[in-house]
Each structure stands twice: as structure tokens, then as C-alpha cells.
Design a protein around this motif. Structure first.
Motif, short mmCIF file in Angstrom:
data_model
loop_
_atom_site.label_atom_id
_atom_site.label_comp_id
_atom_site.label_asym_id
_atom_site.label_seq_id
_atom_site.Cartn_x
_atom_site.Cartn_y
_atom_site.Cartn_z
N SER A 74 10.45 2.29 -2.52
CA SER A 74 10.15 3.44 -3.37
C SER A 74 9.13 2.99 -4.42
O SER A 74 9.28 1.92 -5.01
CB SER A 74 11.44 3.91 -4.05
N HIS A 75 8.11 3.79 -4.63
CA HIS A 75 7.11 3.43 -5.63
C HIS A 75 7.64 3.84 -7.01
O HIS A 75 7.17 4.79 -7.63
CB HIS A 75 5.78 4.12 -5.30
N ALA A 76 8.63 3.07 -7.48
CA ALA A 76 9.44 3.47 -8.63
C ALA A 76 8.63 3.63 -9.91
O ALA A 76 8.91 4.51 -10.72
CB ALA A 76 10.56 2.45 -8.83
N ALA A 89 0.84 -1.20 0.00
CA ALA A 89 0.00 0.00 0.00
C ALA A 89 0.88 1.25 0.00
O ALA A 89 1.40 1.64 1.04
CB ALA A 89 -0.93 -0.01 1.21
N CYS A 90 1.04 1.83 -1.18
CA CYS A 90 1.77 3.10 -1.25
C CYS A 90 0.93 4.15 -0.51
O CYS A 90 -0.28 4.23 -0.72
CB CYS A 90 1.98 3.50 -2.71
N PRO A 91 1.55 4.95 0.35
CA PRO A 91 0.78 5.93 1.12
C PRO A 91 0.06 6.92 0.22
O PRO A 91 -0.93 7.53 0.63
CB PRO A 91 1.82 6.64 1.97
N TRP A 92 0.54 7.10 -1.01
CA TRP A 92 -0.08 8.09 -1.89
C TRP A 92 -0.98 7.46 -2.94
O TRP A 92 -1.95 8.06 -3.35
CB TRP A 92 1.01 8.93 -2.58
N CYS A 93 -0.63 6.24 -3.39
CA CYS A 93 -1.35 5.65 -4.53
C CYS A 93 -2.22 4.47 -4.13
O CYS A 93 -2.98 3.97 -4.95
CB CYS A 93 -0.37 5.19 -5.59
N GLY A 94 -2.08 3.99 -2.93
CA GLY A 94 -2.87 2.84 -2.52
C GLY A 94 -2.18 1.53 -2.88
O GLY A 94 -0.99 1.50 -3.21
N GLY A 123 5.47 4.34 -10.01
CA GLY A 123 4.25 5.09 -9.71
C GLY A 123 4.61 6.53 -9.38
O GLY A 123 5.17 7.24 -10.21
N CYS A 124 4.36 6.89 -8.14
CA CYS A 124 4.60 8.29 -7.74
C CYS A 124 6.07 8.57 -7.46
O CYS A 124 6.45 9.71 -7.22
CB CYS A 124 3.76 8.62 -6.51
N ARG A 125 6.90 7.54 -7.45
CA ARG A 125 8.35 7.64 -7.25
C ARG A 125 8.74 8.17 -5.87
O ARG A 125 9.84 8.69 -5.70
CB ARG A 125 9.00 8.48 -8.36
ZN LIG Z 1 2.88 5.77 -5.07
#
Ligand SMILES: [Zn+2]
Ligand SMILES: Cc1cc2nc3c(=O)[nH]c(=O)nc-3n(C[C@H](O)[C@H](O)[C@H](O)COP(=O)(O)OP(=O)(O)OC[C@H]3O[C@@H](n4cnc5c(N)ncnc54)[C@H](O)[C@@H]3O)c2cc1C
Lengths: 97, 410
Positions: A58-60, A5-10, A62-64
Motif C-alpha cells: 500500500s502506498h501509505a 513503482a506505485c502504479p499511480w505515483c511512479g 502517498g496515494c494510499r
Molecule cells: Zn501511490
């Protein structure tokens, strides 16, 4: 495949993420004062627990953005995700607890 | 309806190859971990140094860890001199061990190809061939046509996304049957009088100041003159119990086999660039593997996308395998160091010895690992071949950077 679960993208598949190893490893406050073995510890030694581990991802793809989570290294269960709030320019960096 | 035979009609169980002793109260040497490295260490302690009052303690069953899970590739064509010397020592021992142990564990020197797919790969490969030759390790450079001649099932078409531009070949490299290697070593160690104790987990260390005097186990404390760790993926967990922090991270490493097929693959093919390696076991399975899962893990399993990725690479390189079925996938826990080289030697704690960090590639080293570790334990001094691999290299900075050098795993 981990579901993270990315804190920004889910929730996204692990494939979108890049692993960053142990969290909360700060750059030495006094680098010129470090002995060789203290440098070795900082450069090469990390915790390697069988159990709960606070680690960076790191959400590489996605939002990075980087964030921390706590995962169990045997069951792979993710117990907590922690976002580091973005820092505005000129502001001091947040202190990682 | 059950088709099971009543017990008295079953074929007789074959003779056990080793005893199942209870732990004694004290040993000269305790080895922690009955994988290949622990068993080889016990064997060479007895054979080379006459030390036989030895126990190998294993928390699970004998050789059920990475020794049972690896893809058995054996080669010595490493770039760094220190590594090539150590792995070549192992290869020379592999060449005599089946006879010495009187056990045919199917060591097959069918050669290993390391494919090159980019100009950088070609440069790395030719450089490694030259370095190997200077170091007395057999090595050849094959161009694309020679690769096709040596292994006709490799797709050498120029249309590949990453065409095969050539390969290094080590003719003396190959594979062996891992379980049988372990059993061969175990049988001989047992004959020398070594106690192989399964179901015995080390849970702590007995201490006298800054030295260890034995171990705590689920079967009670056992004292020892020297304690030698050979716990592969669990090395950090054990070192933690002794208050020692290691430059090691444990990762899942997966592999898979196909169903049984007719013999079709004459050698071992490794491709670091598209990242898969493939051989065919004697029984007929195609054996494939690739790199570690990125995250730390002790669960002996990894993520499925790693399997998908290596299958994609395998199919590109071997279109002939397109209809083969995956029979089984599994994972082990490998102990990875920052420079992808092992750590062998004494520790800052007296009488405690360390052998770990073999990561994705320690099977091939099994006999040499045991040989040099036994020397270190017996004499208290690193074996010359092991001296560069001490824990102190992370402080001195004298790393043996196989990651940077060749980046060829396994
Ligand atoms: Zn993300
Ligand atoms: C999928 C996979 C593929 C691989 N492919 C190759 C390859 O092709 N070529 C190659 O050279 N290498 C390969 N390797 C690496 C190789 O398998 C390892 O480097 C090597 O087996 C490690 O040494 P070992 O055999 O002693 O380890 P292990 O067999 O893991 O032995 C360590 C033992 O220590 C025991 N132990 C741990 N903690 C305790 C405790 N507290 N008390 C008692 N016992 C304990 C464990 O149960 C285990 O049995 C591969 C590994 C994997 C997982």
C-alpha cells in the motif's frame, strides 16, 4: 531500500509503502462451512517462497492505494506491478486473478 | 609488495574441534541444520537419551546462519507462562553449560533492561515483572533514577522525545559469544559420535506413504529412522518439500556493530518503543539491532532505512555514542510465526519433526530448544515444556501470543 513503482505515483522509496504480505488471498466464500483447519489455513498460513512472490503493498505515505507486485525474495528484483483499477460505487469488485 | 608469509611460516592451524566425516547411508536420527538449535538437539539426544547414531546435515558451514548473525541477548522475562517456563529452562541451562561443555563461551549475566517510554510501557513492564516473579523468573522494576544508577550512559533526561520512565531489569539475563556456543556444542556432539556434515543440502525427502524414511541431499540419499528439521529461516522451504505448509513467514533481520571501543556499556538495554537494543561485546564493539524488515526475504540482507532508524534511536538514548563509527551491518533470515512463538513437535507426516518459528529471539533458547526437541524426537512425544508449542495450536486457537503480550522482540 526497495524502489517501488506505485502504479499511480511512479517510483518511490520503500519507506513510503506498507507491506501487505501475500496477494490474492480471498476471504472464504463459505465461512460458516469451514472446518477448524481450513480456518487455520486462511488465518495463519501463507506462502513463503524462496523465489518469486506475488505480494500486496500500500502506498501509505502517498496515494494510499493498494496494489500487487511480483518480487523475487532473494534478489528483491521487482518483475511486475499490477494496479487494481479503482471501483466506482455500486460496481462489483474486480476479481483478483 | 606482498607482506604475506609463506605457508610454512604461518602459525599452525589450531586443532579442529570436530571431524569432517562423509555421510553414512543411514542414521537413527537426521537433524537438518547445524545452527545452534540443531547442534544443541544433537548434543542432548546423545547426553540425555543415549542416541548417538545421528547426523546433523548443514547446507553451508556449521553455524553460519542466524547462529553467526544474532546479537546474543539471553533473557527469560517473557509474559506468557508457557514462554517464561521454556526460556527460563534455557537460562538455567546457560548457567551450567560452560562448565558442562568445558568451554568458556563468555556467558555474561550483566542484566537486561527493557526501557519504558510511555504510560502503556510502564503498565506492561510492571505487569511483566509481577508475572515473572510469580513464575519464578527474576525481575525488578526500576524507576528513572534507578535506571541511571544501573546504566549511567543511558540518557534519562526528561527532555527526550520519549523520556525513560523506568525499566524492567532481569539481573540474570545477559549475553554470550554465539560462535563459541556453537563450537562448544559441536565439539561435544562430535565426541559422542554424532556426524556433523557440512556442505550437505537436503533437497527432498524419502517417503513411504505418509511417513518419511530419509532425505535426499546433494551428496546422495540418506535414510533415517527420524528426520528433525532445525532450519530456522528456511523451514518453509524444507516443509514445502515434504508437502507441509507452515504458519511461518521469513523476513530479513539486520544488526550492526561499531568499531572496538573501551568498555563503557555495563549491561544490555532494549527499547521496544523507540526500537533499538544495544549491548557491548567483550571485544569492545557496540552491538545493535532492532526489528525485522517488513517484507518476506531470503537474501540475508535488508533495507538501509532500518539501520538508519535504529541508529537514530540509539543516539537519542546514548548521546555518548554519537561519534562511534559503524563497522559492519549484516542480515539473517528469521522465521516468524503469527504469535511470535516457536513451533516444536511432531508433524502430520510420520517420523518428521519440526522445530522452527523462533523468529528474532531463538538464540537465548538454544539449550532449551535442543533439550525439549531431543526429548520429542527420542520419545515421539512432546516434552511437557514444549507441548503448548505444537503446530496444532493454530487450529485449536490456543496461541501463545507473545506479540500481543509484551511485544518485546529478541
Ligand atoms: Zn501511490
Ligand atoms: C540479526 C539477528 C539478531 C538476532 N538477535 C537475537 C538475540 O539477540 N537474541 C536471541 O535470542 N535471538 C536472536 N536472533 C534469533 C536467533 O539468531 C535465531 O532464532 C536462532 O539462531 C535460530 O536457530 P539456529 O541457530 O538453529 O538457526 P541457524 O543458525 O539459522 O541454523 C539453521 C541452519 O539450517 C541450515 N539449512 C537450511 N536449509 C537447509 C537444507 N535444505 N539442508 C541443510 N541445511 C539447511 C542453514 O544453512 C542454517 O545453518 C537474532 C537473529 C538475527 C538474524
Amino acid at each position: 531500500m526497495l524502489l517501488i513503482a506505485c502504479p499511480w505515483c511512479g517510483e518511490r522509496e520503500e519507506l513510503e509503502f506498507h507491506y501487505g504480505g501475500q496477494a490474492h488471498v480471498g476471504y472464504p466464500a463459505n465461512p460458516e462451512g469451514l472446518t477448524d483447519s481450513e480456518w487455520a489455513e486462511y488465518l495463519f498460513v501463507r506462502d513463503n517462497p524462496k523465489g518469486l512472490f506475488a505480494e500486496r503493498w500500500s502506498h501509505a505515505a502517498g496515494c494510499r492505494r493498494w496494489f500487487n507486485l511480483i518480487r523475487h525474495t532473494v534478489t528483491h528484483q521487482i518483475l511486475a506491478v499490477q494496479s487494481n483499477r479503482p471501483v466506482a460505487a455500486g460496481q462489483p469488485k474486480p476479481v483478483i486473478p | 609488495m606482498s607482506h604475506q608469509l609463506p605457508a610454512h611460516q604461518l602459525p599452525e592451524h589450531p586443532d579442529w574441534l570436530w571431524r569432517t566425516p562423509d555421510p553414512k547411508r543411514s542414521y537413527d536420527v537426521i537433524i537438518v541444520g547445524a545452527g545452534g538449535h540443531g547442534l544443541a538437539t544433537a548434543y542432548y539426544l546423545a547426553r540425555n537419551h543415549g542416541i548417538t547414531n545421528v547426523a546433523v546435515l548443514e547446507r553451508g558451514w556449521l553455524a553460519g546462519g542466524n547462529m553467526a548473525r544474532n546479537t546474543t541477548i539471553i533473557r527469560s522475562n517473557y509474559l506468557c507462562e508457557e514462554s517464561a517456563a521454556l526460556y527460563e529452562h534455557a537460562l538455567k541451562l546457560w548457567e551450567v553449560l560452560p562448565q558442562e561443555l568445558e568451554y568458556d563461551f563468555l556467558f555474561s549475566q550483566r542484566g537486561v533492561l527493557n526501557l519504558a517510554h510511555t504510560l502503556q510501557d510502564v503498565r506492561e513492564g510492571t505487569r511483566r515483572v509481577n508475572a515473572n516473579r510469580l513464575g519464578g523468573v527474576d525481575a525488578e522494576w526500576l524507576d528513572t533514577d534507578q535506571v541511571r544508577a544501573f546504566c549511567p550512559i543511558v540518557n534519562t533526561s526528561p527532555d527526550l522525545r520519549y523520556p525513560v520512565l523506568g525499566a524492567t531489569l532481569q539481573p540474570r539475563a545477559g549475553i554470550a559469544k554465539h560462535d563459541h556456543v556453537a563450537w562448544a556444542l559441536a565439539r561435544r556432539a562430535d565426541e559422542y559420535g554424532v556426524d556433523l556434515i557440512q556442505g550437505c543440502e537436503v533437497t527432498g525427502f524419502l517417503r513411504d506413504g505418509d511417513r518419511v524414511t530419509g532425505v535426499r541431499t546433494n551428496r546422495g540419499p540418506i535414510s533415517a529412522g527420524r528426520v528433525a528439521l532445525a532450519a530456522a529461516g528456511h523451514s518453509s522451504v524444507l516443509a514445502d518439500l515434504a508437502g507441509l505448509r507452515l504458519p511461518v513467514q521469513s523476513h530479513p533481520l539486520q544488526a550492526l556493530v561499531s568499531e572496538l571501543l573501551e568498555p563503557v556499556h555495563p549491561t544490555v538495554v532494549m527499547s521496544n518503543h523507540v526500537h533499538v537494543y544495544v549491548s557491548q561485546a567483550h571485544k569492545g564493539e557496540l552491538v545493535m539491532g532492532a526489528g525485522v524488515d517488513s517484507y518476506n526475504g531470503y537474501g540475508q540482507r535488508g533495507s538501509f532505512h532500518m539501520i538508519e532508524h535504529q541508529m537514530a534511536a540509539a543516539l537519542e538514548l546514548f548521546p555518548i555514542f554519537a561519534r562511534a563509527h559503524v563497522l559492519r551491518t549484516w542480515g539473517g533470515i528469521v522465521d516468524v510465526t503469527p504469535d511470535a512463538s516457536p513451533i516444536i513437535g511432531p508433524t502430520p507426516i510420520g517420523n518428521l519433526y519440526l522445530n522452527c518459528g523462533w523468529g528474532t529471539g531463538g538464540f537465548k533458547a538454544t539449550p532449551a530448544s535442543g533439550w525439549v526437541y531431543a526429548h520429542t524426537i527420542a520419545t515421539g512425544e512432546p516434552h511437557p515444556l514444549a507441548a503448548p508449542f505444537g503446530l496444532e495450536r493454530f487450529t485449536t486457537g490456543a496461541l501463545i501470543d507473545e506479540h500481543g503480550a509484551a511485544a518485546v522482540a529478541h
